[in-house]
Scaffold this motif. Structure first.
Motif, PDB file in Angstrom:
ATOM      1  N   HIS A 179       0.795  -1.232   0.000  1.00 48.93           N
ATOM      2  CA  HIS A 179       0.000   0.000   0.000  1.00 48.93           C
ATOM      3  C   HIS A 179       0.820   1.272   0.000  1.00 48.93           C
ATOM      4  CE1 HIS A 179       1.053  -0.170   4.249  1.00 48.93           C
ATOM      5  NE2 HIS A 179       0.585   1.048   4.407  1.00 48.93           N
ATOM      6  N   SER A 180       2.105   1.201   0.382  1.00 50.13           N
ATOM      7  CA  SER A 180       2.869   2.432   0.545  1.00 50.13           C
ATOM      8  C   SER A 180       4.350   2.204   0.290  1.00 50.13           C
ATOM      9  CB  SER A 180       2.664   2.981   1.967  1.00 50.13           C
ATOM     10  OG  SER A 180       3.558   4.036   2.241  1.00 50.13           O
ATOM     11  N   ASP A 181       5.002   3.175  -0.346  1.00 50.94           N
ATOM     12  CA  ASP A 181       6.448   3.108  -0.545  1.00 50.94           C
ATOM     13  C   ASP A 181       7.207   3.163   0.777  1.00 50.94           C
ATOM     14  OD1 ASP A 181       5.922   3.118  -3.231  1.00 50.94           O
ATOM     15  OD2 ASP A 181       6.663   5.137  -3.612  1.00 50.94           O
ATOM     16  N   ASP A 251      -0.723  -0.310 -22.844  1.00 51.28           N
ATOM     17  CA  ASP A 251       0.399  -0.361 -21.912  1.00 51.28           C
ATOM     18  C   ASP A 251       0.277  -1.643 -21.082  1.00 51.28           C
ATOM     19  OD1 ASP A 251       2.366   0.009 -20.035  1.00 51.28           O
ATOM     20  OD2 ASP A 251       1.570   1.887 -19.225  1.00 51.28           O
ATOM     21  N   PRO A 252       0.796  -2.768 -21.564  1.00 46.85           N
ATOM     22  CA  PRO A 252       0.583  -4.031 -20.867  1.00 46.85           C
ATOM     23  C   PRO A 252       1.336  -4.139 -19.539  1.00 46.85           C
ATOM     24  CG  PRO A 252       1.984  -4.356 -22.784  1.00 46.85           C
ATOM     25  CD  PRO A 252       1.467  -2.964 -22.868  1.00 46.85           C
ATOM     26  N   TYR A 253       2.567  -3.606 -19.470  1.00 48.72           N
ATOM     27  CA  TYR A 253       3.328  -3.669 -18.222  1.00 48.72           C
ATOM     28  C   TYR A 253       4.441  -2.643 -18.277  1.00 48.72           C
ATOM     29  CZ  TYR A 253       5.401  -7.117 -21.451  1.00 48.72           C
ATOM     30  OH  TYR A 253       5.872  -7.764 -22.565  1.00 48.72           O
ATOM     31  N   HIS A 254       4.757  -2.082 -17.103  1.00 50.93           N
ATOM     32  CA  HIS A 254       5.807  -1.070 -17.063  1.00 50.93           C
ATOM     33  C   HIS A 254       6.447  -0.991 -15.685  1.00 50.93           C
ATOM     34  CE1 HIS A 254       2.301   1.804 -16.054  1.00 50.93           C
ATOM     35  NE2 HIS A 254       3.044   1.775 -14.974  1.00 50.93           N
ATOM     36  N   LEU A 255       7.500  -0.191 -15.591  1.00 49.27           N
ATOM     37  CA  LEU A 255       8.262   0.008 -14.364  1.00 49.27           C
ATOM     38  C   LEU A 255       7.922   1.361 -13.763  1.00 49.27           C
ATOM     39  CD1 LEU A 255      11.753  -1.181 -15.677  1.00 49.27           C
ATOM     40  CD2 LEU A 255       9.994  -2.543 -14.539  1.00 49.27           C
ATOM     41  N   GLY A 256       7.709   1.383 -12.422  1.00 52.23           N
ATOM     42  CA  GLY A 256       7.348   2.621 -11.746  1.00 52.23           C
ATOM     43  C   GLY A 256       5.891   2.982 -11.993  1.00 52.23           C
ATOM     44  N   GLU A 257       5.350   3.796 -11.117  1.00 49.37           N
ATOM     45  CA  GLU A 257       3.970   4.257 -11.286  1.00 49.37           C
ATOM     46  C   GLU A 257       3.726   5.404 -10.325  1.00 49.37           C
ATOM     47  OE1 GLU A 257       0.121   4.885 -12.453  1.00 49.37           O
ATOM     48  OE2 GLU A 257       1.694   3.730 -13.469  1.00 49.37           O
ATOM     49  N   GLY A 258       3.182   6.517 -10.861  1.00 49.41           N
ATOM     50  CA  GLY A 258       2.980   7.685 -10.022  1.00 49.41           C
ATOM     51  C   GLY A 258       4.305   8.149  -9.443  1.00 49.41           C
ATOM     52  N   SER A 259       4.338   8.356  -8.126  1.00 46.93           N
ATOM     53  CA  SER A 259       5.570   8.789  -7.471  1.00 46.93           C
ATOM     54  C   SER A 259       6.449   7.621  -7.035  1.00 46.93           C
ATOM     55  CB  SER A 259       5.232   9.644  -6.243  1.00 46.93           C
ATOM     56  OG  SER A 259       4.478   8.889  -5.304  1.00 46.93           O
TER      57      SER A 259
END
Length: 314
Positions: A179-181, A251-259
């Motif tokens: 849920h959180s970085d 966009d099937p899959y990627h690295l990082g998201e938002g912040s």
């Protein structure tokens, strides 16, 4: 329909093509009697097993039964409720034919050995299913639509979870893992989840969105007409995206998201139909369990015919 069976010994092993595999097995059964993947580890997940059962058809009866000593709770008819209903340990929550929960969700909190199968969740006002501080959980053959927040969110040091053969539609934030970085102190070394043979049909994002879990295994899922993105690996996560079928998914899959910073993601043997190429990077820890994988080209047929509530007899 055939599928190939292989024992995965790690991402450093040679990747075999379909033509080069030595053996084949019958097509996937959509009604496993036990979970495949992470929920099979740590001693396995049996829920209430063959223990005594009670059948409930009201919100009050369901709320009471979920934390009672009765190991198997069978849900009948449509139950209207609100909020999150706590589920105890060593429990199976099973829907009879047509069983539907409207307005509320199930909270698997500080529990272990829980199975949730064959239920339709609709219009929940928090999460559809929330798993936190819990281990050995199997979420299988349910349907989710039109809820407020996550359909299936898994967080706070939860571990050994399998999410299989579910159908998600008419929904935005589908599945959050971590849920959180800032929660690495609890989550590192945990959040190990398998997602297989789920159908994401016109949903928008988080299929799943992953933090810290490594390895997280996303295989043989069907992605149809995804709005924002499929899988996101962020914040120290390691995700293997394998043998999935992506259709009309830019966009099937990627690295990082938002912040959240990039995690690691390895993709192999996926079918991309009118979809983007995806983004990969880094390495992923060894998958420790054996599993039978459908050829990606067959996933659309297998999953669309087998995923969701009402597709099994339990």
């Amino acid at each position: 329909m055939s599928r190939t069976r292989k024992l995965v010994t790690g991402l450093t092993a040679a990747i075999m093509t379909t033509a080069g595999l030595a053996a084949s097995a019958p097509a996937a059964s959509a009604a496993e009697s036990a979970p495949v993947g992470w929920a099979s580890q740590g001693g396995g997940t049996t829920g209430g097993g063959s223990g005594a059962s009670t059948t409930v058809s009201t919100a009050a009866a369901l709320t009471s039964a979920l934390t009672s000593a009765t190991p198997v709770v069978r849900v009948s008819g449509t139950i209207n409720c609100s909020g999150m209903l706590k589920v105890g340990s060593n429990k199976s929550v099973i829907g009879n034919a047509g069983a539907t929960i409207v307005g509320c969700g199930l909270n698997v909190a500080s529990a272990s050995n829980v199975i949730i199968r064959n239920l339709t969740f609709r219009n929940w006002n928090d999460d559809g299913i929330n798993v936190q501080y819990s281990t050995r959980v199997w979420i299988d053959h349910n349907s989710f639509s039109n809820g407020y927040d996550g359909a299936v969110d898994i967080k706070r040091a939860s571990d050994y979870v399998t999410v299989s053969w579910n159908k998600f539609f008419d929904h935005d934030k589908t599945m959050l893992l971590g849920h959180s970085d800032s929660n690495g102190g609890e989550d590192r070394g945990h959040l190990r989840v398998t997602y297989h043979h789920n159908w994401f049909n016109g949903t928008n994002q988080r299929h799943p969105r992953v933090r810290f879990g490594n390895p997280v295994h996303v295989y043989n899922n069907l992605y149809s007409n995804i709005g924002s993105y499929g899988v996101a690996s962020t914040m120290e996560a390691g995700v293997l995206v394998e043998g999935n079928y992506f259709e009309n998914t830019g966009d099937p899959y990627h690295l990082g998201e938002g912040s959240s910073p990039a995690g690691s993601l390895v993709a192999r043997n996926n079918q991309l139909v009118n979809s983007g190429s995806g983004q990969t990077g880094g390495s992923v820890k060894t998958i420790p369990y054996s599993y039978t994988m459908d050829a990606a080209a067959n996933v659309k047929s297998v999953v669309s015919n087998g995923a969701g509530a009402g597709k099994i007899s339990v």
